[in-house]
Design a protein around this motif. Structure first.
Motif, PDB file in Angstrom:
ATOM      1  N   PRO A  42      85.324  36.763  71.704  1.00 39.51           N
ATOM      2  CA  PRO A  42      84.514  36.920  72.926  1.00 39.51           C
ATOM      3  C   PRO A  42      83.025  37.072  72.620  1.00 39.51           C
ATOM      4  CG  PRO A  42      86.456  38.326  73.012  1.00 39.51           C
ATOM      5  CD  PRO A  42      86.383  37.795  71.625  1.00 39.51           C
ATOM      6  N   LEU A  43      82.700  37.720  71.481  1.00 38.32           N
ATOM      7  CA  LEU A  43      81.288  37.853  71.093  1.00 38.32           C
ATOM      8  C   LEU A  43      80.683  36.492  70.795  1.00 38.32           C
ATOM      9  CD1 LEU A  43      81.365  40.977  68.728  1.00 38.32           C
ATOM     10  CD2 LEU A  43      80.543  40.867  71.069  1.00 38.32           C
ATOM     11  N   ALA A  44      81.461  35.636  70.129  1.00 34.78           N
ATOM     12  CA  ALA A  44      80.972  34.300  69.812  1.00 34.78           C
ATOM     13  C   ALA A  44      80.718  33.504  71.086  1.00 34.78           C
ATOM     14  CB  ALA A  44      81.976  33.573  68.925  1.00 34.78           C
ATOM     15  N   ARG A  45      81.630  33.605  72.050  1.00 34.59           N
ATOM     16  CA  ARG A  45      81.455  32.889  73.321  1.00 34.59           C
ATOM     17  C   ARG A  45      80.248  33.425  74.071  1.00 34.59           C
ATOM     18  NH1 ARG A  45      87.211  32.878  73.265  1.00 34.59           N
ATOM     19  NH2 ARG A  45      87.302  34.836  74.423  1.00 34.59           N
ATOM     20  N   ALA A  46      80.081  34.752  74.038  1.00 32.93           N
ATOM     21  CA  ALA A  46      78.936  35.356  74.728  1.00 32.93           C
ATOM     22  C   ALA A  46      77.626  34.919  74.097  1.00 32.93           C
ATOM     23  CB  ALA A  46      79.053  36.886  74.698  1.00 32.93           C
ATOM     24  N   ALA A  47      77.608  34.852  72.759  1.00 36.23           N
ATOM     25  CA  ALA A  47      76.395  34.428  72.063  1.00 36.23           C
ATOM     26  C   ALA A  47      76.047  32.988  72.423  1.00 36.23           C
ATOM     27  CB  ALA A  47      76.585  34.567  70.550  1.00 36.23           C
ATOM     28  N   GLN A  48      77.072  32.137  72.547  1.00 38.78           N
ATOM     29  CA  GLN A  48      76.832  30.736  72.872  1.00 38.78           C
ATOM     30  C   GLN A  48      76.303  30.612  74.306  1.00 38.78           C
ATOM     31  OE1 GLN A  48      80.229  28.213  72.269  1.00 38.78           O
ATOM     32  NE2 GLN A  48      78.951  26.456  71.798  1.00 38.78           N
ATOM     33  N   PRO A 100      81.176  25.208  66.230  1.00 36.48           N
ATOM     34  CA  PRO A 100      80.033  26.082  66.530  1.00 36.48           C
ATOM     35  C   PRO A 100      80.145  27.391  65.757  1.00 36.48           C
ATOM     36  CG  PRO A 100      80.859  25.078  68.541  1.00 36.48           C
ATOM     37  CD  PRO A 100      81.844  24.719  67.448  1.00 36.48           C
ATOM     38  N   GLY A 101      79.043  27.809  65.176  1.00 34.81           N
ATOM     39  CA  GLY A 101      79.036  29.005  64.348  1.00 34.81           C
ATOM     40  C   GLY A 101      79.122  28.696  62.862  1.00 34.81           C
TER      41      GLY A 101
END
Length: 209
Positions: A42-48, A100-101
């Protein structure tokens, strides 16, 4: 090993690890090895979602992937790394992809070279020792050409049989950003390569505007 990698005292690293474990972002596996947990997703999605450059670039990237028939990616510089902020895959059965990432060292691959070339000279000079150690002194000439021509290319540098090109997305007050394309070298002819570079430069200008 963690302390040496991030350049902090061992005691400080212990505190970082303890905090990440408490937040359930990190857990310990066998023999003292640590790995991320699913909580980071969820942090990765939020960052994107918080990256407005990704939102602005997405329509142009989708169009570029359809026109060029290859995977198109947006890379940004974070520290000593080129990080894939977003990617749009082509619809061909055989294609190159970057999640991504995913990151690669500055100076490596088309995206890493173009991003390094875009850095202020004082920042490039600070990174030269480690880059020359990995790539040799020829990388200086590659960066000079990338700055002059406003594109960088690579062939088989990261993955065998893959050709890639990268062009800058001019930004003011934002971190260095590049638009890149990658695909199997066997189907990207010399003529196609020139077409791809020109098209990417036009899409980069559209994103900039």
């Amino acid at each position: 090993e963690l302390a040496a990698t991030i350049g902090t005292p061992v005691a400080t690293t212990y505190r970082y690890v303890a905090l990440l474990k408490e937040l359930q972002l990190l857990e310990e596996g066998r023999a003292g090895h640590y790995h991320l947990t699913s909580q980071v997703m969820p942090l990765a999605r939020a960052a994107q979602l918080a990256n407005d450059m990704v939102r602005l670039a997405r329509p142009a990237m989708e169009e570029a992937a359809r026109e060029l028939g290859e995977t198109v990616m947006l890379f940004q510089q974070f520290g000593d790394s080129a990080v894939c902020a977003d990617r749009v895959e082509c619809d061909r059965a055989m294609r190159f992809t970057f999640e991504p990432g995913h990151s690669l060292p500055l100076g490596v691959g088309a995206s890493g070279k173009m991003l390094l070339a875009l850095l202020p000279e004082i920042e490039r000079d600070r990174r030269w020792a480690s880059i020359v150690e990995r790539r040799g002194t020829a990388v200086r000439d590659e960066l000079k050409r990338a700055l002059e021509n406003r594109y960088a290319v690579s062939s088989g540098e990261l993955d065998e049989g893959v050709w890639a090109c990268s062009v800058p997305v001019q930004t003011i007050g934002r971190r260095p950003t590049v638009l890149s394309m990658a695909g199997p070298a066997a189907r990207i002819t010399e003529e196609t390569r020139h077409t791809a570079i020109t098209a990417l430069q036009e899409y980069a200008i559209r994103i900039q505007r």
